[in-house]
Enzyme design. Structure first.
Site, PDB file in Angstrom:
ATOM      1  N   ASP A  27       0.832  -1.215   0.000  1.00  0.00           N
ATOM      2  CA  ASP A  27       0.000   0.000   0.000  1.00  0.00           C
ATOM      3  C   ASP A  27       0.864   1.261   0.000  1.00  0.00           C
ATOM      4  OD1 ASP A  27      -2.275   1.513   0.048  1.00  0.00           O
ATOM      5  OD2 ASP A  27      -2.717   1.196   2.175  1.00  0.00           O
ATOM      6  N   ASN A  75     -10.837  -2.858  -6.318  1.00  0.00           N
ATOM      7  CA  ASN A  75     -10.066  -1.867  -7.086  1.00  0.00           C
ATOM      8  C   ASN A  75     -10.719  -1.502  -8.428  1.00  0.00           C
ATOM      9  OD1 ASN A  75      -6.783  -3.088  -5.998  1.00  0.00           O
ATOM     10  ND2 ASN A  75      -8.013  -1.411  -5.197  1.00  0.00           N
ATOM     11  N   ARG A  78     -11.938   2.128  -9.006  1.00  0.00           N
ATOM     12  CA  ARG A  78     -11.045   3.273  -9.261  1.00  0.00           C
ATOM     13  C   ARG A  78     -11.307   3.818 -10.673  1.00  0.00           C
ATOM     14  NH1 ARG A  78      -5.380   2.587  -6.027  1.00  0.00           N
ATOM     15  NH2 ARG A  78      -6.304   1.728  -4.139  1.00  0.00           N
ATOM     16  N   ARG A 195       1.534  -4.988   6.182  1.00  0.00           N
ATOM     17  CA  ARG A 195       0.884  -3.933   5.393  1.00  0.00           C
ATOM     18  C   ARG A 195       1.747  -2.689   5.482  1.00  0.00           C
ATOM     19  NH1 ARG A 195      -5.292  -2.382   4.343  1.00  0.00           N
ATOM     20  NH2 ARG A 195      -4.895  -0.673   2.892  1.00  0.00           N
TER      21      ARG A 195
HETATM   22  C1  FPP Z   1      -2.152   0.245  -3.322  1.00  0.00           C
HETATM   23  O1  FPP Z   1      -1.632   1.533  -3.366  1.00  0.00           O
HETATM   24  C2  FPP Z   1      -1.510  -0.565  -4.344  1.00  0.00           C
HETATM   25  C3  FPP Z   1      -2.178  -1.130  -5.388  1.00  0.00           C
HETATM   26  C4  FPP Z   1      -3.624  -0.982  -5.594  1.00  0.00           C
HETATM   27  C5  FPP Z   1      -1.446  -1.915  -6.397  1.00  0.00           C
HETATM   28  C6  FPP Z   1      -0.272  -2.664  -5.868  1.00  0.00           C
HETATM   29  C7  FPP Z   1       0.423  -3.380  -6.940  1.00  0.00           C
HETATM   30  C8  FPP Z   1       1.761  -3.414  -7.098  1.00  0.00           C
HETATM   31  C9  FPP Z   1       2.682  -2.704  -6.211  1.00  0.00           C
HETATM   32  C10 FPP Z   1       2.424  -4.204  -8.182  1.00  0.00           C
HETATM   33  C11 FPP Z   1       1.568  -5.323  -8.671  1.00  0.00           C
HETATM   34  C12 FPP Z   1       2.334  -6.292  -9.427  1.00  0.00           C
HETATM   35  C13 FPP Z   1       1.784  -7.401  -9.950  1.00  0.00           C
HETATM   36  C14 FPP Z   1       2.670  -8.426 -10.516  1.00  0.00           C
HETATM   37  C15 FPP Z   1       0.342  -7.620  -9.980  1.00  0.00           C
HETATM   38  P1  FPP Z   1      -2.644   2.751  -3.511  1.00  0.00           P
HETATM   39  O2  FPP Z   1      -2.760   3.081  -4.945  1.00  0.00           O
HETATM   40  O3  FPP Z   1      -3.949   2.423  -2.851  1.00  0.00           O
HETATM   41  O4  FPP Z   1      -1.868   3.849  -2.730  1.00  0.00           O
HETATM   42  P2  FPP Z   1      -2.519   5.053  -1.883  1.00  0.00           P
HETATM   43  O5  FPP Z   1      -3.301   4.426  -0.767  1.00  0.00           O
HETATM   44  O6  FPP Z   1      -1.313   5.803  -1.407  1.00  0.00           O
HETATM   45  O7  FPP Z   1      -3.378   5.848  -2.816  1.00  0.00           O
END
Ligand code: FPP
Length: 256
Positions: A27, A75, A78, A195
């Site tokens: 996250d 997700n 979004r 997390r």
């Molecule tokens: C949450 O951060 C993260 C995600 C929704 C995507 C996580 C995925 C990856 C790091 C790589 C995935 C790789 C593969 C192979 C599937 P956020 O966007 O919710 O962050 P925020 O809470 O700061 O807005």
């Protein structure tokens, strides 16, 4: 009743200990990008680089199985542009790391609903799974279009279908039978859930499987994650006293 019944399992030697299963809620990509005045897209791409570093570190730090939360069933809500970027991440990751994973004995498995994923994403998942299928040294499980509740509902439906078709007696449905119908059935439950980003929630990740997992929350944003942060989480985990609902053997012996 034996002295140890209902107490925590006796400590095992390192040689006997099963490989550690760590699961990570990655996250903070969006906040990482925002702090730098960058589009969220670049936060997610930096998140893929962090994933590469972390898988490599896990292979070296005594972890045997790693499950990461790449895309949740929630997700989809979004903005379309961000969903499209998130859908491109498996390709970005596997194009740059699949050869190494294959070479180093990593078996890749992707859990989550296949319905709703594009042909491109499905074929990337298929390639990652099939070309690493014979590997056993390390297991990387990617949760993609995954939700804990959805997985439990899907397991319940499969059990109901088996009952309807006469393959299963309802009286035989116990925890083990239920668990064997979850998408995670191949691996023992995670020992540790990490997390990042300071949030303290499970957000629908591995709801059944986390019953006795240790939880470690770290303030680092995911794109800044790497070997040092994983080692810190493992150190914290190794200092925990896991009792699985029982009592500490030493306390019982001391206090009766
Ligand atoms: C949450 O951060 C993260 C995600 C929704 C995507 C996580 C995925 C990856 C790091 C790589 C995935 C790789 C593969 C192979 C599937 P956020 O966007 O919710 O962050 P925020 O809470 O700061 O807005």
């Amino acid at each position: 009743m034996s002295l140890t019944s209902g107490l925590r399992p006796l400590p095992r030697s390192d040689a006997e200990a099963p490989p550690l299963h760590v699961a990570i809620i990655m996250d903070g990509n969006g906040r990482w990008a925002k702090a730098r005045g960058l589009p969220r897209t670049l936060g997610h791409r930096a998140g893929v680089t962090a994933l590469k570093r972390t898988v490599e570190a896990a292979q070296q730090l005594g972890v045997g199985r790693l499950t990461v939360f790449g895309f949740s069933t929630e997700n989809w809500s979004r903005p379309a542009q961000e969903v499209s970027e998130l859908m491109s991440l498996p390709k970005l990751y596997f194009e740059s790391d699949l050869a190494r994973l294959r070479r180093e004995g990593v078996r890749v498995r992707v859990i989550g609903r296949r319905a709703g994923l594009s042909k491109d994403v499905l074929s990337m998942i298929d390639e990652a799974e099939t070309t690493t299928a014979a590997n056993t040294r390390f297991h990387l499980q990617v949760a993609f279009n995954y939700g804990g509740r959805a997985d439990i509902a899907d397991a319940a439906r499969r059990l109901a279908e088996a009952v309807r078709e006469g393959r299963l007696d309802p009286a035989a449905i116990d925890e083990a039978a239920f668990e064997s119908h979850l998408s995670t059935a191949e691996h023992a439950a995670p020992d540790l859930i990490i997390r990042t980003s300071g949030e303290r929630r499970l957000s629908n990740f591995l709801l059944w499987e986390t019953a006795y997992a240790e939880l470690v929350f770290q303030d680092v944003l995911w794109p800044d994650y790497g070997p040092a942060q994983l080692k810190a989480a493992l150190d914290e985990f190794r200092g925990r006293d896991r009792r699985y609902g029982g009592a500490d053997v030493d306390d019982v012996l001391a206090t009766g």
